[in-house]
Design a protein around this motif. Structure first.
Motif, PDB file in Angstrom:
ATOM      1  N   LEU A 204     -20.764 -15.325 -40.255  1.00  0.00           N
ATOM      2  CA  LEU A 204     -21.260 -15.929 -41.577  1.00  0.00           C
ATOM      3  C   LEU A 204     -21.600 -14.513 -42.343  1.00  0.00           C
ATOM      4  N   SER A 205     -22.554 -13.732 -41.870  1.00  0.00           N
ATOM      5  CA  SER A 205     -23.097 -12.526 -42.580  1.00  0.00           C
ATOM      6  C   SER A 205     -21.868 -11.726 -42.968  1.00  0.00           C
ATOM      7  N   ARG A 206     -21.043 -11.377 -41.745  1.00  0.00           N
ATOM      8  CA  ARG A 206     -19.847 -10.223 -42.070  1.00  0.00           C
ATOM      9  C   ARG A 206     -18.782 -10.857 -43.211  1.00  0.00           C
ATOM     10  N   THR A 207     -18.671 -11.900 -43.252  1.00  0.00           N
ATOM     11  CA  THR A 207     -17.773 -12.605 -44.000  1.00  0.00           C
ATOM     12  C   THR A 207     -17.993 -12.855 -45.649  1.00  0.00           C
ATOM     13  N   LEU A 666     -25.238  -2.218 -46.058  1.00  0.00           N
ATOM     14  CA  LEU A 666     -23.908  -1.697 -46.025  1.00  0.00           C
ATOM     15  C   LEU A 666     -23.317  -2.901 -44.938  1.00  0.00           C
ATOM     16  N   GLY A 667     -22.079  -2.970 -45.266  1.00  0.00           N
ATOM     17  CA  GLY A 667     -21.297  -3.778 -44.322  1.00  0.00           C
ATOM     18  C   GLY A 667     -19.973  -3.247 -44.155  1.00  0.00           C
ATOM     19  N   TYR A 668     -19.383  -3.552 -43.044  1.00  0.00           N
ATOM     20  CA  TYR A 668     -18.324  -2.892 -42.589  1.00  0.00           C
ATOM     21  C   TYR A 668     -17.613  -3.639 -41.276  1.00  0.00           C
ATOM     22  N   SER A 693     -36.406   4.776 -44.433  1.00  0.00           N
ATOM     23  CA  SER A 693     -36.261   4.008 -43.105  1.00  0.00           C
ATOM     24  C   SER A 693     -34.603   3.592 -43.124  1.00  0.00           C
ATOM     25  N   LYS A 694     -34.425   3.375 -41.990  1.00  0.00           N
ATOM     26  CA  LYS A 694     -33.028   2.957 -41.575  1.00  0.00           C
ATOM     27  C   LYS A 694     -32.938   2.069 -40.410  1.00  0.00           C
ATOM     28  N   SER A 695     -31.538   1.234 -40.348  1.00  0.00           N
ATOM     29  CA  SER A 695     -31.372   0.254 -39.273  1.00  0.00           C
ATOM     30  C   SER A 695     -30.081  -0.039 -39.209  1.00  0.00           C
ATOM     31  N   ILE A 696     -29.401   0.312 -38.017  1.00  0.00           N
ATOM     32  CA  ILE A 696     -27.950   0.242 -37.596  1.00  0.00           C
ATOM     33  C   ILE A 696     -27.748  -0.582 -36.714  1.00  0.00           C
ATOM     34  N   ASP A 697     -26.838  -1.840 -37.045  1.00  0.00           N
ATOM     35  CA  ASP A 697     -26.389  -2.839 -36.123  1.00  0.00           C
ATOM     36  C   ASP A 697     -25.112  -2.318 -35.904  1.00  0.00           C
ATOM     37  N   GLY A 700     -22.895  -5.824 -34.894  1.00  0.00           N
ATOM     38  CA  GLY A 700     -22.608  -6.796 -36.172  1.00  0.00           C
ATOM     39  C   GLY A 700     -22.078  -6.083 -37.273  1.00  0.00           C
ATOM     40  N   GLY A 701     -22.045  -4.695 -37.441  1.00  0.00           N
ATOM     41  CA  GLY A 701     -21.486  -4.156 -38.645  1.00  0.00           C
ATOM     42  C   GLY A 701     -22.317  -4.194 -39.779  1.00  0.00           C
ATOM     43  N   ARG A 702     -23.532  -4.080 -39.550  1.00  0.00           N
ATOM     44  CA  ARG A 702     -24.667  -4.195 -40.725  1.00  0.00           C
ATOM     45  C   ARG A 702     -25.585  -2.601 -40.447  1.00  0.00           C
TER      46      ARG A 702
END
Length: 765
Positions: A204-207, A666-668, A693-697, A700-702
């Motif tokens: 749901l979040s990606r879409t 950001l989303g991808y 600060s940063k966080s890479i998922d 999940g593409g976030r």
């Protein structure tokens, strides 16, 4: 010696002359002071009278007039200053205060008044600065200037106006519940089989670009199966959360917090709203009882003095309480009653004939003289029984009967009319009493002590009416009428006074239409009496009997007639049908609407957004327009690359307002791209001077990044973020999007730019 005596005499003469001149001058100043006081020239009056008292200090009258003039002047000048301040005439008030200080330099009220005028001048400047700051959307400065102005002058009109505007803006911002974007209401299709909750919400979040934040106690591995077609994302999320014993809290237009639906977590996350309800018609106690019964509320504060109640509940509960109070707090119906009560009393009396005396006296004439034993004699008409043999007609005296001719006929009509107009509320009792209060004395004797108790009885016309207004303009009436009169009084053996009271009453209940008249009659008292005084035998003759007798015929007839007409002043104003019926949630949770799935009909050219698992490219979201005055964001970087190639993209910011912090997401599609690194672009200064600060998922593409410039205030154009991306698979149009951002202003709030911001890259093998 001669010169010494002459010197003393001269000094004495000079002294007398000085005293005489001082006395003349004092009298002159005194007259001038009194004249100035009469003409309301208070400073001159006090000054002249003070000089008179100084020139003649021994004159108590001069000193008294001086003190009295100073007191009157202070009172008049200070009062005029207060009136001038209330009217906004500050120059007049200042002149009055300075007039007081001319003759009374240490007057505390005058000094305080001048200080207040100076504070008002400073408050004017602060109020103008606060208004200018509010116009420039600088809320913090506006609050600061307003507080300073009100501290100097608590009743300053300009500062109070600015404060009301600030409070209105803050109330509007605080009472608006955060809502998700337009995608939240669009139709979607969901297809998941035995998938984890976290997996579904990741999709749901990606879409949709909505961020879902999970509480640490949420079991993200619990499984769910969802197959939904043509329904809204709002309903879909609500159903999934309800079946998983979860609850949500919307944080902003693109963020949702998910937490377990347990009492402890609800108390921790659910925001409560305080709301006061002022009752206009119903009592606050009744409204509180209704809310406790219907909504099962536990804590409701009731103020009986001002007739209002206060709730501290969730916004949905407050909304339901408001609807219920609107239903109950209705204007009470009122009725005007026109009543007419008529007592008709008719009486007739006929007394005709000759009324003869009922005695014929025969008395023997003559008598004997007898002594009474004390030397006196008395003449009596006694005679011996043997003397009856010698009585003749000459020895008897006869008293002839008297006759009175009665010729009387009386007719009487008496009407007692009461015509009250009574206005009464629905279901309240109205009483009307027209008559007297008759005292009844009761005597009680106890141990040689006699006490009297006085009670009063109502005698006259007594009416009681209780209306009951119905919806179709009909009025039910409960009537009770009593008409009583004092017939006679009776004295008891111990001397107390008692009364015989005649009464007629009725009690009934009826139902009338508005303006309909009802007449009630028939309470009749009919009394017919006949009395005759006749000579026996002769008086019984049919015609001649009237010559030898008298007859009195009396007839009295009384009737009570009552009419009543109700007129509706105001009936029950019911609410619309839609306001009388509404959803209230479940037994455990209060909601404004039920838990349901709404099927949306697709419009021409409008397709439902499919929600797909990870690894599948989401549909491209259309960018939303930026708010007016919002800063601009723009991607910078290559648009073509090969598989395996690394590229650096820059996110540029151009803001006319100072910014001190930024939060980005950001989303991808993780099947197309891989984020290698995310770095500070240097917008707030050199690296190391800002908190980054940063966080890479990656799955999940976030990717999230937060930059805090601290004391640095940056504006204008510059690079905000540097993102290094690696292409993983060929695509004709892979997107790297900025899906959420929050910019924190250094001096005022920063408006939100339009999102998502997409940078499209074509990847070739």
């Amino acid at each position: 010696m001669r010169f010494s005596v002459f010197g003393r005499a001269r000094r004495l003469a000079f002294t007398f002359i000085f005293i005489a001149l001082a006395g003349c001058a004092a009298e002159k100043h005194h007259r001038a002071g009194i004249s100035a006081l009469d003409s309301r020239d208070y400073p001159t009056a006090v000054s002249e009278l003070a000089q008179a008292a100084q020139l003649k200090p021994g004159d108590l009258a001069y000193r008294r007039d001086w003190l009295r003039a100073r007191e009157i002047s202070n009172e008049k000048l200070l009062a005029s200053a207060l009136v001038a301040l209330a009217d906004g005439k500050r120059d007049v008030a200042e002149r009055a205060y300075r007039d007081v200080l001319q003759y009374d330099r240490d007057n505390a009220r005058a000094l305080a008044g001048l200080e207040r005028l100076a504070a008002l001048v400073r408050a004017d400047e602060d109020a103008e600065a606060a208004a200018a700051a509010l116009k420039a959307d600088d809320m913090m400065k506006a609050q600061e200037f307003t507080a300073r102005a009100l501290k100097a002058a608590p009743s300053h009109a300009g500062a109070l106006l600015v404060r009301r505007e600030i409070e209105a803006i803050q109330a509007q911002e605080l009472l608006i519940e955060p809502l998700l974007g337009a995608i939240y209401k669009k139709p979607i299709n969901l297809e998941f089989r035995d998938a984890s909750i976290k997996f579904v919400f990741d999709a749901l979040s990606r879409t949709t670009g909505i961020n879902f934040i999970f509480d640490r106690d949420v079991k993200t591995d619990q499984r769910t199966t969802v197959f939904l077609r043509q329904t809204t994302l709002d309903d879909a999320i609500s159903v999934m959360l309800s079946t998983g014993q979860l609850e949500k809290k919307v944080l902003n237009a693109s963020s949702v917090l998910i937490y377990p639906n347990t009492p402890a977590k609800v108390r921790e996350y659910q925001d409560l709203l305080v709301r006061a309800f002022y009752m206009a018609n119903v009592e606050a106690k009744q409204a509180a009882s209704m809310l406790k019964t219907v909504l099962k509320l536990k804590d409701v504060y009731v103020d009986d003095k001002y007739n209002f109640l206060i709730l501290r509940e969730s916004p949905e509960t407050i909304a339901l309480a408001e609807k219920l109070i609107r239903l109950q707090d209705l204007e009470e119906p009122e009725v005007m009653l026109e009543v007419e009560v008529l007592e008709i009393n008719r009486s007739s009396l006929l007394n005709a004939g000759i009324q003869w005396s009922n005695q014929l006296t025969v008395t023997p004439l003559g008598g004997t003289t007898t002594g009474n034993g004390n030397g006196n004699t008395a003449s009596t008409s006694t005679m011996k029984l043997s003397d009856l043999k010698n009585i003749t007609s000459d020895g008897l005296g006869i008293t002839v009967p008297s006759a009175t001719i009665n010729l009387q006929k009386t007719n009487g009509d008496a009407n007692l009319l009461a015509n009250p107009r009574i206005r009464v509320r629905d279901r309240d009792k109205a009483k009307v009493m027209i008559g007297d209060k008759v005292p009844v004395v009761t005597t009680t004797s106890t141990n040689n002590f006699v006490t009297e108790n006085i009670q009063y009885l109502d005698v006259g016309l007594k009416l009681e009416v209780e209306p009951d207004v119905h919806l179709r303009d009909e009025i039910g009436l409960k009537l009770s009428l009593e008409v009583s009169s004092l017939v006679s009084s009776v004295k008891t053996n111990n001397g107390s006074q008692a009364y015989q009271i005649g009464t007629r009453n009725f009690t009934t209940a009826l139902r009338l239409k508005d303006g309909e008249t009802q007449v009630m009659a028939g309470l009749i008292s009919d009394e017919d009496r006949s009395a005759a005084n006749k000579i026996p035998l002769i008086g019984e003759l049919p015609v001649l009997g009237r010559l030898f007798g008298s007859q009195s015929d009396t007839r009295q007839k009384t009737e009570i007639v009552m009419s009543i007409t109700p007129h509706l002043i105001r009936n029950i104003q019911r609410k619309e049908a839609t306001a009388e019926s509404f959803w209230s949630g479940t037994e455990a949770t209060l909601r404004n609407r039920p838990l349901l799935l709404r099927t949306l009909e697709a419009k021409p050219g409008d397709k439902a957004a499919p929600i797909t698992p990870a690894g599948v490219a989401p549909p491209k979201a259309a960018p939303q327009p930026s708010a007016p005055g919002a800063p601009s964001l723009k991607w910078e970087g290559i648009e073509k690359a090969r598989v395996g190639q690394e590229m650096t993209l820059y996110l540029n910011l151009d803001s006319a307002d100072a910014v001190r912090a930024a939060s980005l997401q950001l989303g991808y599609n993780p099947a197309e791209f891989e984020i290698i690194s995310v770095e500070d672009g240097g917008y707030f200064g050199k690296a190391g001077q800002t908190a980054f600060s940063k966080s890479i998922d990656a799955a999940g593409g976030r990717t999230s990044a937060s930059i805090n410039g601290g004391d640095a205030k940056a504006k204008g154009a510059g690079r905000l973020l540097a993102v290094t991306v690696k292409a993983r698979s060929p695509t004709a149009g892979g997107d790297i999007s900025l899906i959420a951002t929050t910019l924190v202003g250094a001096e005022k709030a920063i408006r939100t730019p339009g999102l998502p911001l997409v940078h499209r890259v074509n990847v070739t093998p």
